[in-house]
Design an enzyme around this catalytic site. Sequence first.
Site, mmCIF file in Angstrom:
data_model
loop_
_atom_site.group_PDB
_atom_site.id
_atom_site.type_symbol
_atom_site.label_atom_id
_atom_site.label_comp_id
_atom_site.label_asym_id
_atom_site.label_seq_id
_atom_site.Cartn_x
_atom_site.Cartn_y
_atom_site.Cartn_z
ATOM 1 N N SER A 1 0.882 -0.952 -0.040
ATOM 2 C CA SER A 1 -0.001 -0.033 -0.080
ATOM 3 C C SER A 1 0.805 1.280 0.048
ATOM 4 O O SER A 1 1.597 1.396 -0.723
ATOM 5 C CB SER A 1 -0.999 -0.164 1.335
ATOM 6 O OG SER A 1 -1.945 1.095 1.126
ATOM 7 N N ASP B 1 -9.451 -6.395 -3.776
ATOM 8 C CA ASP B 1 -9.094 -5.355 -3.417
ATOM 9 C C ASP B 1 -10.066 -4.061 -3.513
ATOM 10 O O ASP B 1 -10.164 -3.750 -4.750
ATOM 11 C CB ASP B 1 -7.686 -5.098 -3.735
ATOM 12 C CG ASP B 1 -7.202 -3.626 -2.848
ATOM 13 O OD1 ASP B 1 -7.613 -3.045 -2.108
ATOM 14 O OD2 ASP B 1 -5.766 -3.493 -2.932
ATOM 15 N N HIS C 1 -6.989 -6.620 -0.133
ATOM 16 C CA HIS C 1 -5.910 -5.338 0.093
ATOM 17 C C HIS C 1 -4.940 -5.961 1.050
ATOM 18 O O HIS C 1 -3.674 -5.808 1.059
ATOM 19 C CB HIS C 1 -6.787 -4.318 0.673
ATOM 20 C CG HIS C 1 -5.611 -2.973 0.728
ATOM 21 N ND1 HIS C 1 -5.075 -2.316 -0.484
ATOM 22 C CD2 HIS C 1 -4.935 -2.337 1.732
ATOM 23 C CE1 HIS C 1 -4.245 -1.438 -0.067
ATOM 24 N NE2 HIS C 1 -4.247 -1.553 1.239
#
Length: 495
Positions: free
Chosen positions: A288, A406, A434
Site C-alpha cells: 500500500s 481489493d 488489500h
Amino acid sequence: MCFNPSSSFSLVQGYWTLMRHGFALAAMLTTLMDGLLCCLTGKSANVVVPIETSEAADGYEFVEVKPGRVLRVRHIIPEREVVDEPRGPGGSVHRKRKITVYRNGQLLIEDLGNEARQELLHTPNGDTQPNCTVEVELADPSSNPTATADPKADKTGSVVGTGGAATSPSPTLGSAPDLTQQPRKRRRKPKRTVVIDSERKITSCKGTHADVAVFFVHGVGGSLDIWGSQLDFFSRLGYEVIAPDLAGHGASSAPQIAAAYTFYALAEDMRAIFKRYARKRNILIGHSYGVSFCTFLAHEYPDQVHKVVMINGGGPTALEPSLCSIFNLPTCVLHCLSPCLAWSFLKAGFARQGAKEKQLLKDNNAFNVSSFVLRAMMSGQYWPEGDEVYHAEIPVPILLVHGMYDKFVPIEEDQRMAEILLLAFLKIINEGSHMVMMECPESVNTLLHEFFLWEPESPPKSKPRPEIATKRPETAKISTASNGGATPESKAKTK
C-alpha cells in the site's frame, strides 16, 4: 424437577453473547465520550505514545533515526550453516525507451531497443505496445478562416486546398481572388522528453547468500507485525530480513506534530533504516503506502536495490492529499468515528469478514493507530515528484502483486503501473484483497520466493566461426551470347 443440559447450555451461551455485545457497546460509548471531551476541552483524546515499549529482544531493535525519533525494527539474521557466494553469471537485460510528456498531460512511451517485451510488459488487453513513434500535428484554422478543404482531387491525386501539389488557375481580371491556401501546421511541442538507456545484470538471490537483505515496509495503519508470516518464512530459508515500524505505528515513537508524518519525513526515516542495514543486493517489499517508500529508495539507490515487490500499491501517479476526505475532519471527530472506520477497513481490506479476519487484525496490530497519527498520515501524502516518468526511470525488476477483491486499489491501477515500469511482472491472487499477505500467506510467499530466485536466461554462446581457407576458389568464366545472356555452359558452371 428434571435437569435439561441442553437448555442450560443455551442459557449460558446466550448470557455470554449478551455480555460480549455489552462490552462492545460499552467500548463504543467510551470512545464517543472521549471524543466529546476532546471537542469540549480541545485536547487530544489519544495519548500519542508507542503502543508498547519492550526491550530489544527476539530480533527487535530500536533505532534512533533522528534525535527523539525512534523506530522499532525487527531484524533477523539467521544462522547459516553453509554460506554460498553468488554463483553463475546471471542474466543481463537491456532496455531503451524514450518518454515524451506533452503539456496536456499526455504521455508517449517509445521502445527504442530491439528486444521483445511480450514477456515483460503487457497492456490490459494482453497486447504489447507497438515500437513506433507518434508525431502529432495540429492544423491552425484561425490563421486562415476562409480556407476550406475541397474533397475532390485532381488527376495527380492531390487535393486542392489541403496542401496538395495541384495549382489552381490564375484569377482573371475582375474575378474574386482565391483565398484558399494551405493551412499552417505546427508541431506540438513536448513539455519534457526523457531517454532511458538501462542495461542491468540480474542474478538469483538465495537465502544462503550473505550479501542479500530483504526489507519489508508496511502502509498506513499497519505495523511490522502484518509481515509475520513472511518474516518467519524467509528467515527459515536463510534470508536476512528487516521490517521497521513507521513513525506513529506499532512501537515506534509518535511525535505530536503533523509535520512528522509527511511523505518526505517518513521517506528520510526509511533512508536511514536502509543505509543502516543494506547489503550488496537488497530486495524491497512494500504494501500500500509502503510501496511509495520502496519506489523512492529504488530510484535513489538503483545500484544497491536489486529487486522490488509492490503489493497493492496503486498506479504510478504523484501523491496529493484529497481535499474532500473524511480524514480532514478534526481529530476528536475521527476518534468518535474510529469504530466505524475500523469496520469499514475490515470490510474493504479483506475478501471475507469473519472471526478469522478480525483475529488477524487484532493479532497483527493492523489499523491500530491514534486518530491524530491517522489524520496526519493521510494529509501528509504529498509527493509531486513521484509521477509516471519518475516510475518509468526505475531500472530495477519489479513484481506487482494484486489481490483480486481489493476495494482500495483497483486492478486497473496496477495494470497501468506494469505498463509504465521498465521491467515488471503482474501477478493476481484471486482469493485475496488489500491485505493479501495476511489472507493468503502461502501464495504470497511462493510468489515472492520465485521472484527472488528468478534471473533472466543468458543468451546462448555464439559458436566459433570456421576458419576460412586462404586459397581462393577458381572463378568460373562466363561467356556471353550475342544477346547479352549467359550460355547454357556458363550457367552450369556458375550454378
